[in-house]
Design a protein around this motif. Sequence first.
Motif, PDB file in Angstrom:
ATOM      1  N   SER A  17       1.033  -0.903  -0.229  1.00  0.00           N
ATOM      2  CA  SER A  17       0.107   0.184  -0.421  1.00  0.00           C
ATOM      3  C   SER A  17       0.655   1.174   0.100  1.00  0.00           C
ATOM      4  N   ARG A  19       0.313   6.037   0.123  1.00  0.00           N
ATOM      5  CA  ARG A  19      -0.679   6.781   0.008  1.00  0.00           C
ATOM      6  C   ARG A  19      -0.647   7.634  -0.699  1.00  0.00           C
ATOM      7  N   TYR A  80      -5.782  12.756  -1.181  1.00  0.00           N
ATOM      8  CA  TYR A  80      -5.532  11.607  -1.037  1.00  0.00           C
ATOM      9  C   TYR A  80      -6.041  11.062  -2.018  1.00  0.00           C
ATOM     10  N   GLN A  82      -5.441   6.843  -1.079  1.00  0.00           N
ATOM     11  CA  GLN A  82      -4.632   5.521  -0.812  1.00  0.00           C
ATOM     12  C   GLN A  82      -5.181   4.457  -1.469  1.00  0.00           C
TER      13      GLN A  82
END
Length: 124
Positions: A17, A19, A80, A82
């Motif tokens: 992951s 962000r 943002y 994500q």
Amino acid sequence: QVQLVESGGGLVQAGGSLRLSCTASGRTFNNYAMGWFRQAPGKEREFVAAISRYGGNTDYADSVKERFSISRDNSKNTVYLQMNSLKPEDTAVYYCAADRTVGLVTAALVYDYWGQGTQVTVSS
């Protein structure tokens, strides 16, 4: 005039992951619909996600649905992205963009302001 600065890119393994953040200058951030686009080497810039002025509406490219999430914090002038369950095909330079539009904007040519981009590399 709006200036956009992206951050948060980097190298990550598949399944990981990241962000991304995009911070805008000025005091009228909530006058702008925001979007994320990406461009891989040798390919055209493509739509990733968009969010309306106050975050009430969002839209995603089919390729990132269920994996990516766009959000914004108007008090911080920041949008943002994500990104979860990353795949090697997500490797690209990611750009944020702003436009004084009511609603959502998914077409790159509509956006008036662009950041410089941040590199995301997903290794297999």
